[in-house]
Scaffold this active site. Structure first.
Site, short mmCIF file in Angstrom:
data_model
loop_
_atom_site.label_atom_id
_atom_site.label_comp_id
_atom_site.label_asym_id
_atom_site.label_seq_id
_atom_site.Cartn_x
_atom_site.Cartn_y
_atom_site.Cartn_z
N MET A 30 -10.82 -5.12 -7.68
CA MET A 30 -10.92 -6.46 -7.09
C MET A 30 -10.56 -7.58 -8.06
O MET A 30 -10.06 -8.62 -7.63
CB MET A 30 -12.32 -6.68 -6.52
CG MET A 30 -12.59 -5.82 -5.29
SD MET A 30 -14.02 -6.36 -4.33
CE MET A 30 -15.38 -5.98 -5.43
N ARG A 53 -22.22 -15.97 -9.56
CA ARG A 53 -21.68 -17.00 -8.66
C ARG A 53 -22.85 -17.64 -7.93
O ARG A 53 -23.96 -17.09 -7.93
CB ARG A 53 -20.70 -16.40 -7.66
CG ARG A 53 -21.29 -15.29 -6.85
CD ARG A 53 -20.41 -14.86 -5.70
NE ARG A 53 -20.94 -13.62 -5.13
CZ ARG A 53 -20.42 -13.01 -4.09
NH1 ARG A 53 -19.37 -13.50 -3.51
NH2 ARG A 53 -20.97 -11.91 -3.62
N VAL A 69 -18.83 -0.71 0.61
CA VAL A 69 -19.00 0.60 -0.04
C VAL A 69 -20.22 0.53 -0.97
O VAL A 69 -21.05 1.44 -0.99
CB VAL A 69 -17.74 1.01 -0.83
CG1 VAL A 69 -18.01 2.26 -1.66
CG2 VAL A 69 -16.57 1.26 0.11
N TYR A 113 0.87 -1.18 0.00
CA TYR A 113 0.00 0.00 0.00
C TYR A 113 0.90 1.23 0.00
O TYR A 113 1.90 1.27 0.73
CB TYR A 113 -0.88 -0.03 1.26
CG TYR A 113 -2.19 0.70 1.12
CD1 TYR A 113 -3.19 0.17 0.32
CD2 TYR A 113 -2.42 1.90 1.77
CE1 TYR A 113 -4.40 0.82 0.18
CE2 TYR A 113 -3.63 2.56 1.63
CZ TYR A 113 -4.62 2.02 0.83
OH TYR A 113 -5.81 2.67 0.70
N PHE A 122 -10.72 7.69 -6.97
CA PHE A 122 -10.99 8.19 -5.61
C PHE A 122 -10.15 7.42 -4.62
O PHE A 122 -10.12 6.19 -4.63
CB PHE A 122 -12.47 8.03 -5.24
CG PHE A 122 -12.76 8.52 -3.85
CD1 PHE A 122 -13.05 9.86 -3.63
CD2 PHE A 122 -12.73 7.66 -2.76
CE1 PHE A 122 -13.29 10.34 -2.35
CE2 PHE A 122 -12.97 8.13 -1.47
CZ PHE A 122 -13.25 9.46 -1.27
N TRP A 123 -9.49 8.15 -3.76
CA TRP A 123 -8.71 7.54 -2.67
C TRP A 123 -8.89 8.41 -1.45
O TRP A 123 -8.52 9.59 -1.45
CB TRP A 123 -7.25 7.45 -3.06
CG TRP A 123 -6.40 6.61 -2.15
CD1 TRP A 123 -6.80 5.55 -1.40
CD2 TRP A 123 -5.00 6.76 -1.91
NE1 TRP A 123 -5.73 5.03 -0.71
CE2 TRP A 123 -4.61 5.76 -1.01
CE3 TRP A 123 -4.02 7.64 -2.38
CZ2 TRP A 123 -3.30 5.61 -0.55
CZ3 TRP A 123 -2.72 7.49 -1.93
CH2 TRP A 123 -2.36 6.48 -1.03
N THR A 139 -22.02 -5.65 -3.97
CA THR A 139 -22.20 -6.34 -2.69
C THR A 139 -21.13 -5.94 -1.66
O THR A 139 -21.24 -6.31 -0.50
CB THR A 139 -22.14 -7.87 -2.87
OG1 THR A 139 -20.89 -8.21 -3.47
CG2 THR A 139 -23.28 -8.37 -3.75
N SER A 140 -20.12 -5.19 -2.10
CA SER A 140 -19.11 -4.73 -1.14
C SER A 140 -19.76 -3.77 -0.14
O SER A 140 -20.86 -3.29 -0.37
CB SER A 140 -17.99 -4.00 -1.88
OG SER A 140 -18.49 -2.77 -2.40
N ARG A 150 -21.19 -10.09 -9.45
CA ARG A 150 -20.57 -11.23 -10.12
C ARG A 150 -21.59 -12.36 -10.30
O ARG A 150 -22.54 -12.48 -9.53
CB ARG A 150 -19.43 -11.78 -9.26
CG ARG A 150 -18.14 -11.03 -9.41
CD ARG A 150 -17.10 -11.64 -8.50
NE ARG A 150 -17.47 -11.52 -7.10
CZ ARG A 150 -16.86 -12.19 -6.11
NH1 ARG A 150 -15.90 -13.05 -6.38
NH2 ARG A 150 -17.23 -12.01 -4.86
#
Lengths: 373, 373
Positions: free
Chosen positions: B288, B218, B196, B94, B310-311, B193-194, B216
């Site tokens: 991801m 799945r 955020v 990171y 964005f960070w 689904t995260s 996704r």
């Protein structure tokens, strides 16, 4: 067949509201009401009746005289370029293009031949360009409403007046519209040998902005480098020279650029992004390699790059359209002073097919083709 | 070994100027001057002495008491999450991370245990979070300057107070900072689904903004769709459902979105861009799939998309840092009212290694792990 002069835009992107452009060719025929009205001379035009390969669908045809209405100006064309977007329109792959049948061409320059009765501020012999450009410049006489025409100084070289909009204005707007640049700042670009690329180098130089330029590896790249340096380029690299761990280590006294221009895509776009500083902006205005732009997640998140696009067409439909006229005057002033130059080849109208073949790349790398009427 | 509480940031991106964070661990040791000063209790901390695989380099250790200086607050930690960025910091991948040896963790919540003599406006028992977050929350007692701490309402569920900064604030800022949205407008996102993603759905809903969500393919995707719809999602599609010529034909009464969020990359990012309207903006905040974002030239030129990143870290060093506190209060208010929810699992601190294994994906898909002290 009547003079092809006003053709409908297919609104593939959005409706275009310029009334002169909304006149349909076939409607136009029915508006020729009276033989006593002022008439244009007959015209010779490059016409296509269907979209397809430009060298097979275009024909040079004679079109009869049409009425010059009270608000219209008949212009005797002097010169018009063959731009890649003109070719893409004929091919049917450009988002905004005229309905067929259509006359080719989009920008150009001519002199006023005759005026409608209500036209003010123009005289026969005035040098004029359609500003913003308007379909159908590949013909000897063009009749359009006076609002289409913008008068330019008589001393202007016709090949620059004919080409000022699509390439030099793109360069100027891209330097103005995205990032506030100050003297001493720098920009980076790929496709630097293109006409837009050459204009960017010269316009940046005038403002004291340094340019980092990326060109293709090919025979003659050393010569191309020298040409660009003579125009004012500060650094010129071939793509293979940039196969190093940290491209920025190659910059001696030039600060990291805040703004980059991409007209190539693929690796050449990645190289522009590598040169950019934290929070820099890359503007894409072409895709000559036909490869997409590929961006790592970290370039967005950790480097905080902004990626944008530029298309002159969007500008024309915005409030900035009017502002473009003073930019055009500025650019043509530079051309008259020899401060804005780029290579072109003037080809007589009768040899249009040769100029087209050269523009299509059938005869190897060739300078920009300008039809001289 | 002294209490690890204030650690230097390696300035890999740029120097960080918060004075409290610039205190070096080893300097810190030498500042323990007197046994008569107010001291913290001893602390139990998750420490790593070198960067590497988190499950092998982290150890739970006992660290002795340190002085609580006049402007400092000693906080008894109550809860702290294991975020992906915490893991990436320990792995050394990171861009902004503490110098080793370091205590893990970055956000969390605790209650005031004791105060330095000059501290005003805080009392023992107050619920506080480090705001902006600050390294070293995975320990039972944290001592930092009072300016680090932000008081939150006592009724706030600790798991929301512990996690409000990294995920919900990202969602809120991304909805606020890029495009002016009005009720009735829409947004599109992948990775819905995260946490955020779930926050975006709920925060958009509160403002009357509709959400188009991509997840996704799945096992369990039907169940995931239902969950997101219960949160307020207007449309949820799996990637395979979007293998159609025109994804926008799938939108019934939702306008084309002007803003999109990408935390996946690859095809999932392309799908976000397909949904966007002309001149729309896509904001990348994660990757991801570990695949880059690939963009056609025409998406930039003809569709005029803007691609941004964005960070949260950039925000912290900007003037907006202070503004974040009122946003945190707003978000925790929603959490108290049950209007902002997301799934978490609370794990006792003694079982830290299990929570870490779950966070590393070693036990399959698991909810966000919250360490409860």
């Amino acid at each position: 067949m009547a003079l092809l002069k006003s053709l409908t835009l297919k609104p593939l992107v959005k409706p275009y509201t310029s009334p002169i452009l909304m006149n349909h060719f076939f409607n136009r025929k029915s508006t020729v009401r009276s033989f006593s009205a002022a008439m244009s001379p007959p015209s010779t035009a490059v016409v296509y009746h269907q979209e397809g390969p430009p060298d097979s669908v275009t024909k040079m045809v004679e079109v009869p005289a049409v009425e010059v209405k009270e608000n219209e100006i008949c212009v005797k064309m002097l010169a018009a370029p063959i731009n890649p977007s003109d070719i893409n329109r004929i091919q049917g792959v450009y988002p905004v293009r005229p309905q067929v049948p259509a006359v080719g061409g989009y920008e150009g320059v001519g002199e006023v031949h005759s005026l409608g009765s209500a036209v003010k501020g123009f005289s026969p012999g005035d040098l004029v360009i359609p500003c913003p450009p308007s379909f159908g410049t590949w013909q000897t006489y063009v009749v359009k409403e006076q609002s289409v025409w913008h008068k330019v100084s008589k001393g202007t070289p016709v090949e620059y007046a004919a080409t000022v909009f699509v390439n030099p204005l793109t360069a100027l707007r891209m330097l103005e519209d995205f990032v506030d640049l100050n003297p001493g700042d720098s920009i980076v670009q790929n496709g630097a040998t293109s006409i837009v690329g050459q204009c960017i180098i010269q316009l940046a130089r005038i403002r004291g902005i340094r340019s980092i330029n990326i060109i293709r590896d090919r025979a003659g790249s050393d010569e191309a480098k020298e040409k660009l340096k003579k125009l004012g380029a500060d650094e010129v690299f071939t793509e293979s020279q940039l196969e190093v761990k940290n491209v920025k280590s190659l910059l001696a006294n030039i600060p990291e650029p805040d703004l980059g221009f991409n007209c190539v895509g693929g690796n050449a776009a990645t190289l522009v992004m590598k040169f950019l500083r934290q929070r820099g902006t890359m503007v894409t205005y072409g895709g000559m390699s036909k490869k997409p732009v590929t961006v790592s997640t970290s370039a967005f998140i950790f480097k905080d790059l902004s990626l944008r696009g530029f298309w002159l067409q969007n500008l024309l439909s915005s409030a900035k359209g009017e502002e473009c006229k003073s930019m055009i005057d500025y650019l043509l002033g530079l051309a008259r002073e020899g401060k804005l130059t780029y290579e072109m080849e003037l080809t007589p109208f009768k040899d249009f097919q040769t100029a087209l073949d050269k523009s299509l790349g059938k005869l190897g790398s060739q300078p920009k083709q300008i039809i001289k009427f």
